[in-house]
Design a protein around this motif. Structure first.
Motif, PDB file in Angstrom:
ATOM      1  N   PHE A   1       0.834  -1.209   0.134  1.00 58.45           N
ATOM      2  CA  PHE A   1      -0.154  -0.104  -0.146  1.00 58.45           C
ATOM      3  C   PHE A   1       0.618   1.209  -0.047  1.00 58.45           C
ATOM      4  O   PHE A   1       0.320   2.278  -0.254  1.00 58.45           O
ATOM      5  CB  PHE A   1      -0.937  -0.111   1.404  1.00 58.45           C
ATOM      6  CG  PHE A   1      -1.837   1.237   1.199  1.00 58.45           C
ATOM      7  CD1 PHE A   1      -3.041   1.187   0.325  1.00 58.45           C
ATOM      8  CD2 PHE A   1      -1.707   2.153   1.966  1.00 58.45           C
ATOM      9  CE1 PHE A   1      -3.742   2.057   0.259  1.00 58.45           C
ATOM     10  CE2 PHE A   1      -2.691   3.210   2.082  1.00 58.45           C
ATOM     11  CZ  PHE A   1      -3.848   3.486   1.080  1.00 58.45           C
ATOM     12  N   MET A   2       2.151   1.190   0.515  1.00 57.92           N
ATOM     13  CA  MET A   2       2.984   2.251   0.304  1.00 57.92           C
ATOM     14  C   MET A   2       2.905   2.853  -0.732  1.00 57.92           C
ATOM     15  O   MET A   2       2.848   4.289  -0.955  1.00 57.92           O
ATOM     16  CB  MET A   2       4.218   2.348   1.096  1.00 57.92           C
ATOM     17  CG  MET A   2       5.073   3.453   1.288  1.00 57.92           C
ATOM     18  SD  MET A   2       6.825   3.237   2.043  1.00 57.92           S
ATOM     19  CE  MET A   2       6.039   2.832   3.703  1.00 57.92           C
ATOM     20  N   PRO A   3       3.428   2.518  -1.986  1.00 63.32           N
ATOM     21  CA  PRO A   3       3.500   3.081  -3.286  1.00 63.32           C
ATOM     22  C   PRO A   3       2.092   3.725  -3.849  1.00 63.32           C
ATOM     23  O   PRO A   3       1.976   4.721  -4.086  1.00 63.32           O
ATOM     24  CB  PRO A   3       3.924   1.848  -4.520  1.00 63.32           C
ATOM     25  CG  PRO A   3       4.459   0.860  -3.328  1.00 63.32           C
ATOM     26  CD  PRO A   3       3.786   0.963  -2.081  1.00 63.32           C
ATOM     27  N   VAL A   4       1.063   2.838  -3.410  1.00 63.75           N
ATOM     28  CA  VAL A   4      -0.431   3.716  -3.676  1.00 63.75           C
ATOM     29  C   VAL A   4      -0.553   4.974  -2.892  1.00 63.75           C
ATOM     30  O   VAL A   4      -1.057   5.902  -3.174  1.00 63.75           O
ATOM     31  CB  VAL A   4      -1.381   2.792  -3.268  1.00 63.75           C
ATOM     32  CG1 VAL A   4      -2.762   3.227  -3.539  1.00 63.75           C
ATOM     33  CG2 VAL A   4      -1.334   1.538  -4.164  1.00 63.75           C
ATOM     34  N   ASN A   5      -0.140   4.861  -1.494  1.00 64.58           N
ATOM     35  CA  ASN A   5      -0.308   5.901  -0.495  1.00 64.58           C
ATOM     36  C   ASN A   5       0.480   6.994  -1.069  1.00 64.58           C
ATOM     37  O   ASN A   5       0.162   8.427  -1.214  1.00 64.58           O
ATOM     38  CB  ASN A   5       0.042   5.570   0.737  1.00 64.58           C
ATOM     39  CG  ASN A   5      -0.223   6.614   1.748  1.00 64.58           C
ATOM     40  OD1 ASN A   5      -1.398   7.084   1.927  1.00 64.58           O
ATOM     41  ND2 ASN A   5       0.787   7.241   2.545  1.00 64.58           N
ATOM     42  N   ILE A   6       1.776   6.853  -1.469  1.00 63.16           N
ATOM     43  CA  ILE A   6       2.479   8.038  -1.801  1.00 63.16           C
ATOM     44  C   ILE A   6       1.922   8.648  -3.159  1.00 63.16           C
ATOM     45  O   ILE A   6       2.125   9.864  -3.344  1.00 63.16           O
ATOM     46  CB  ILE A   6       3.815   7.616  -2.112  1.00 63.16           C
ATOM     47  CG1 ILE A   6       4.564   7.061  -0.972  1.00 63.16           C
ATOM     48  CG2 ILE A   6       4.741   8.714  -2.811  1.00 63.16           C
ATOM     49  CD1 ILE A   6       5.934   6.734  -0.853  1.00 63.16           C
ATOM     50  N   LEU A   7       1.695   7.937  -4.248  1.00 64.18           N
ATOM     51  CA  LEU A   7       0.866   8.172  -5.324  1.00 64.18           C
ATOM     52  C   LEU A   7      -0.237   9.141  -4.910  1.00 64.18           C
ATOM     53  O   LEU A   7      -0.263  10.106  -5.795  1.00 64.18           O
ATOM     54  CB  LEU A   7       0.408   6.979  -6.133  1.00 64.18           C
ATOM     55  CG  LEU A   7      -0.437   7.300  -7.447  1.00 64.18           C
ATOM     56  CD1 LEU A   7       0.588   8.322  -8.460  1.00 64.18           C
ATOM     57  CD2 LEU A   7      -0.707   6.253  -8.218  1.00 64.18           C
TER      58      LEU A   7
END
Length: 414
Positions: free
Chosen positions: A74-80
């Motif tokens: 989920f971290m890449p999604v959150n940063i996006l």
């Protein structure tokens, strides 16, 4: 845990950051000149090519495994999402404040991209070692925190050098080309020609009778396709060629990105992990050396931040409302949107139960603007002085805003 205790826990790492930043600013003064433009350039290269990749690779190799990497999806999604929400708010800001076109990319970038690298690498381990930290054992917390911060930095670097880089480039090139086009000798743009032709054709079609309308439209489409098909295909090929030439794969695959890939491969591959990670590993010296180099990344990056802020003290070329608007976006609107996103993700079971992981996800919305934006503006020679002013106020207010949001995040997670 009492709110005051959490405030002290949050304040200490921010104060450490500010002290090192002040040292960097002092070393950049003309009377001292230990971090002048040349020294800053060489130190920045060391951080970019050596210190940061070593820190990222060693941290990820030590903490990321085949069992826990799935939980970090989920971290890449959150940063996006931070980039998307920030870009939307930045676009509204430039429209409300009527910012000059050449500064649109800078303002949108400052609203969208947070400092996902060195600040997290300073704040999270420092919070972990505080005696009143709500995240449990300090050693485990620091190890996991460095891995989360390193992954955040690597993902943020990819987004910045793909999205932010092209945002600033697009508006900078648009401003330069528009200035040149106004001086050209009466040539009408292709878009205007095509628009006028469309209007002319539509007016002629309306003169036809209802019975002949479909036939006339079919003839028109066939004739257009026959006449313009080759030209249309050539245009597509030209655009593909131009974009292929513009893509800089050296920028897309920055050293920190390559280090992320290497660290994750070592971490999730059991054979490589047994070979390099752990005190009993045969090649443990490689990991130890990388960790030693990586320890220099945090103070070096923070010194550079302080040295770069010196330019903001000497310039005041940006509007007051633009500066205020960016601070409101970064320290009010973004943190509030982050709470909504992470709470929704936790409600639907997307982030697990690790409070430290959720803390990092929340903190990604409350950080000041990425210092890399200043490097990109220098690259395209657009909005350099304005960027220095924005960064000066951004990081000055971070001492208060970041402390308060860090305290509140720990309070709602504890």
């Amino acid at each position: 845990m009492a709110f005051v205790d959490l405030f002290v826990v949050a304040l200490v790492p921010v104060l450490k950051t500010l002290i090192i930043t002040a040292v960097g600013l002092f070393l950049a003064l003309e009377r001292v000149n230990l971090l002048g433009s040349t020294a800053r350039h060489h130190l920045n290269n060391l951080v970019f090519y050596i210190f940061t990749p070593a820190l990222v690779a060693s941290s990820l190799a030590e903490t990321v495994t085949s069992s826990n990497i799935v939980s970090l999806w989920f971290m890449p999604v959150n940063i996006l999402l931070t980039f998307i929400v920030g870009s939307a708010l930045g676009w509204l800001l430039v429209k409300i404040t009527r910012t000059p076109i050449e500064l649109h990319g800078l303002v949108i970038s400052c609203c969208a991209a947070g400092n996902l690298g060195n600040l997290l690498l300073i704040i999270i381990p420092a919070v972990c070692v505080e005696k009143n930290s709500p995240f449990g054992d300090s050693v485990t917390c620091s190890t996991k925190g460095k891995a989360y911060a390193s992954l955040s930095m690597a993902i943020g670097a990819v987004y910045i050098w793909t999205y932010i880089y092209n945002i600033i480039r697009a508006y900078g090139v648009q401003h330069n080309t528009s200035t040149v086009n106004t001086e050209d000798s009466g040539e009408v743009p292709d878009l205007l020609l095509s628009d006028s032709c469309t209007k002319l054709l539509s007016s002629q079609d309306r003169l036809q009778s209802d019975m002949d309308h479909e036939a006339q439209l079919a003839v028109h489409l066939i004739g257009y396709e026959t006449t313009h098909e080759g030209h249309f295909v050539r245009k597509i090929k030209q655009h593909i060629k131009i974009w292929t030439q513009r893509i800089n794969f050296k920028i897309l695959f920055a050293p920190s990105t390559i280090a992320t890939i290497v660290g994750i491969i070592i971490g999730v591959t059991s054979q490589l992990r047994k070979l390099m990670i752990g005190n009993e590993a045969p090649l443990h010296v490689i990991d130890s050396s990388a960790s030693m180099l990586g320890e220099a990344a945090i103070p070096a990056m923070t010194l550079i931040v302080g040295a770069n802020l010196l330019r903001g003290l000497k310039k005041s070329a940006v509007g007051m409302w633009v500066v205020i608007g960016i601070q409101v976006v970064r320290y009010v609107a973004m943190p509030l949107s982050g709470i909504c996103v992470v709470k929704a993700a936790r409600h639907f079971g997307l982030v697990g139960s690790d409070s430290l992981y959720q803390f990092v996800l929340l903190l990604q919305y409350a950080l000041p603007s990425a210092m890399t934006i200043g490097t990109i503006t220098q690259l395209f020679e657009v909005g350099e002085s304005e960027c220095s002013v924005i960064m000066l106020w951004n990081y000055a207010l971070a001492s208060v805003a970041l402390t308060l949001w860090t305290t509140y995040y720990m309070w709602i997670l504890s």
